[in-house]
Design a protein around this motif. Sequence first.
Motif, PDB file in Angstrom:
ATOM      1  N   GLU A 304      49.215  50.109  35.075  1.00  0.00           N
ATOM      2  CA  GLU A 304      49.785  48.833  35.098  1.00  0.00           C
ATOM      3  C   GLU A 304      48.648  47.930  35.724  1.00  0.00           C
ATOM      4  OE1 GLU A 304      53.436  48.369  36.841  1.00  0.00           O
ATOM      5  OE2 GLU A 304      54.388  49.813  35.598  1.00  0.00           O
ATOM      6  N   ILE A 305      47.632  48.359  36.958  1.00  0.00           N
ATOM      7  CA  ILE A 305      46.760  47.543  37.134  1.00  0.00           C
ATOM      8  C   ILE A 305      45.642  47.050  36.150  1.00  0.00           C
ATOM      9  CG2 ILE A 305      44.791  47.537  39.021  1.00  0.00           C
ATOM     10  CD1 ILE A 305      46.813  48.978  40.750  1.00  0.00           C
ATOM     11  N   ARG A 308      45.980  44.513  33.537  1.00  0.00           N
ATOM     12  CA  ARG A 308      46.085  42.960  34.004  1.00  0.00           C
ATOM     13  C   ARG A 308      45.121  42.022  33.165  1.00  0.00           C
ATOM     14  NH1 ARG A 308      41.456  42.183  37.428  1.00  0.00           N
ATOM     15  NH2 ARG A 308      42.580  40.520  38.638  1.00  0.00           N
ATOM     16  N   GLY A 440      56.046  48.769  38.179  1.00  0.00           N
ATOM     17  CA  GLY A 440      56.927  47.572  37.707  1.00  0.00           C
ATOM     18  C   GLY A 440      57.141  46.829  39.011  1.00  0.00           C
ATOM     19  N   ARG A 442      57.127  44.272  42.023  1.00  0.00           N
ATOM     20  CA  ARG A 442      56.602  42.680  42.095  1.00  0.00           C
ATOM     21  C   ARG A 442      55.487  42.518  43.053  1.00  0.00           C
ATOM     22  NH1 ARG A 442      56.959  38.116  39.245  1.00  0.00           N
ATOM     23  NH2 ARG A 442      56.473  36.467  40.655  1.00  0.00           N
ATOM     24  N   THR A 445      52.494  43.461  41.212  1.00  0.00           N
ATOM     25  CA  THR A 445      52.126  42.094  40.512  1.00  0.00           C
ATOM     26  C   THR A 445      51.182  41.151  41.189  1.00  0.00           C
ATOM     27  OG1 THR A 445      53.907  42.799  38.731  1.00  0.00           O
ATOM     28  CG2 THR A 445      52.921  40.587  38.631  1.00  0.00           C
ATOM     29  N   ASP A 446      52.011  41.015  42.289  1.00  0.00           N
ATOM     30  CA  ASP A 446      51.662  39.693  43.006  1.00  0.00           C
ATOM     31  C   ASP A 446      50.136  40.041  43.675  1.00  0.00           C
ATOM     32  OD1 ASP A 446      53.832  38.309  42.725  1.00  0.00           O
ATOM     33  OD2 ASP A 446      54.604  39.109  44.718  1.00  0.00           O
ATOM     34  N   THR A 448      47.756  42.285  42.450  1.00  0.00           N
ATOM     35  CA  THR A 448      46.775  42.533  41.323  1.00  0.00           C
ATOM     36  C   THR A 448      46.865  41.967  40.172  1.00  0.00           C
ATOM     37  OG1 THR A 448      47.953  44.607  40.591  1.00  0.00           O
ATOM     38  CG2 THR A 448      46.559  45.086  42.509  1.00  0.00           C
ATOM     39  N   GLY A 449      47.963  41.391  39.908  1.00  0.00           N
ATOM     40  CA  GLY A 449      48.256  40.949  38.495  1.00  0.00           C
ATOM     41  C   GLY A 449      48.602  41.915  37.830  1.00  0.00           C
ATOM     42  N   ALA A 450      48.822  43.055  37.920  1.00  0.00           N
ATOM     43  CA  ALA A 450      49.509  44.404  37.220  1.00  0.00           C
ATOM     44  C   ALA A 450      50.468  43.770  36.117  1.00  0.00           C
ATOM     45  CB  ALA A 450      50.073  45.369  38.166  1.00  0.00           C
ATOM     46  N   ARG A 451      50.471  44.535  35.185  1.00  0.00           N
ATOM     47  CA  ARG A 451      51.603  44.381  33.896  1.00  0.00           C
ATOM     48  C   ARG A 451      51.662  45.539  33.135  1.00  0.00           C
ATOM     49  NH1 ARG A 451      48.520  39.877  29.698  1.00  0.00           N
ATOM     50  NH2 ARG A 451      46.807  41.277  29.534  1.00  0.00           N
ATOM     51  N   ARG A 452      52.824  45.471  32.292  1.00  0.00           N
ATOM     52  CA  ARG A 452      53.102  46.757  31.529  1.00  0.00           C
ATOM     53  C   ARG A 452      52.022  46.767  30.668  1.00  0.00           C
ATOM     54  NH1 ARG A 452      57.489  49.670  30.951  1.00  0.00           N
ATOM     55  NH2 ARG A 452      58.670  48.283  32.433  1.00  0.00           N
TER      56      ARG A 452
END
Length: 503
Positions: A304-305, A308, A440, A442, A445-446, A448-452
């Motif tokens: 996920e990282i 990004r 997943g 939050r 994400t905050d 590293t900007g991780a996303r699926r």
Amino acid sequence: MRPLEFSDLGLAPVLLHALRRGGIDKPFPIQAAVIPDILAGRDVLGRAATGSGKTLAFGIPMLVRLSGAPAVPKRPRGVILAPTRELAHQIESALDEPALSQGVRVASVVGGLPIKRQEERLARGVDLLIATPGRLTDLIGRKAIDLSDVRVITVDEADHMADLGFIPQLTAVLNRVPEEAQKLLFSATLDEAVDALVQRYLRAPVQHTVTTAVPDSTAADDSARATTGAAAAADSVSDSAADPAASNAVSTAARADSGATVTDSGAAQSESAADKGHAAESGPAITHYGLLVRRSDKHAVVTEIAARQGRTLLFVRTQYGVEKMARRLREAGVAAVALHGGKVQNQRTRTLAAFTEGTAPVLVATDIAARGIHVDDVSLVVHVDPPADHKDYVHRAGRTARAGATGTVVTIVTPDARQDWTELVARAGVSVTDVEVRPGDRRLTDITGARRPSGHPVPDPTAVAPHSDSAEPRKPRTPNDPWGRIAAKQAQQSRPRRRARGR
């Protein structure tokens, strides 16, 4: 008070124009600190954070000192030693434009490339040679190069060369350089491993330690680099031959204004990394996090990282682990490439090009990428496997927040590695925030900007396509084509003959 500029250091206008064409007009602290001393001919021991501009700090004054007297074939007058091929090529690229303005011929010789071509290049004459120690000693053994005309030699990343076991090659090279030649040692860290080289080869060196990170434009404008101090530094260059003592005093004062800590001693004082710490190495522009994850969640979190937006550098301990991680990321839909010492040079070149150009936004690498590799806009460094040594942590982290930018460094920490992680950051001297995360999350994400990831496999961006040297696919041969008739005849002759049946 205006900030110090390269023009204040007494450099020739043609060289200043070459620097400005590259968008460079204001020196970083390490450059303002060491250039006057190098131009004055003094031996220098320099320590500054990665990404602080060390290449131009020693490269610019070397070009000035070597201009005006072309070298004879096989006898360069300047040498820069670098631990890796990639760093050697980066140094050559950084000095290409300034060298052209000075009429200085620059070339590099590194392992992994044909040595015969490098011999031919040396035979045509090179003023400034950039080399890896192993390849240079090979060329010396083949009598393809003579170092007896060298006027100035730089050892870049000296402590890393010691870590890699290059001391015998370094010694073999330095023993062939004239004793009176100017010698410069630069690195992000200078510890006891460099002591023997300093004591044996440097003469009354000046030590420069820049403890500040590369400033942004605001910090540069607010820094205490006064016009009077800059003018004095420029004067000290031209007057150094007449009054070296006064020159040294004035240039030292000017360097103090630039944020440098200077030790003018007969023998440079090397410092223990463990004693001094390395908070200054990574600089205030970098934010450090320890991501505490369950071992079963580690791969999902890393994926996920990597998915990004932005250029991301992932460090993995082994070559096998690098290849496996890059392959699994591509299978998940992330365009990742792998870099390690097991790849041949053309593969390493394609990999770095894909990462630099953005074809592959994710680079998975061993510690081969921890030093010397400069790629703009690497906004996140991920220690997938925490390094074993605190110095490696510092140099890995230095791949982000370069030249005044900001960046984030995260380390994936599983429960079995938490004790080692605590000791590592204590020795590295960095301030770290530990956060427990899951796929997943939050908070992930905050930070590293991780996303699926997309989940759709992508090809290897460095793979060489078949017939890539042809603009159009080859057309099939036809019987009416004379070459087609030849091909058909050859195919017919190659068919196995059938035995005649007996009656």
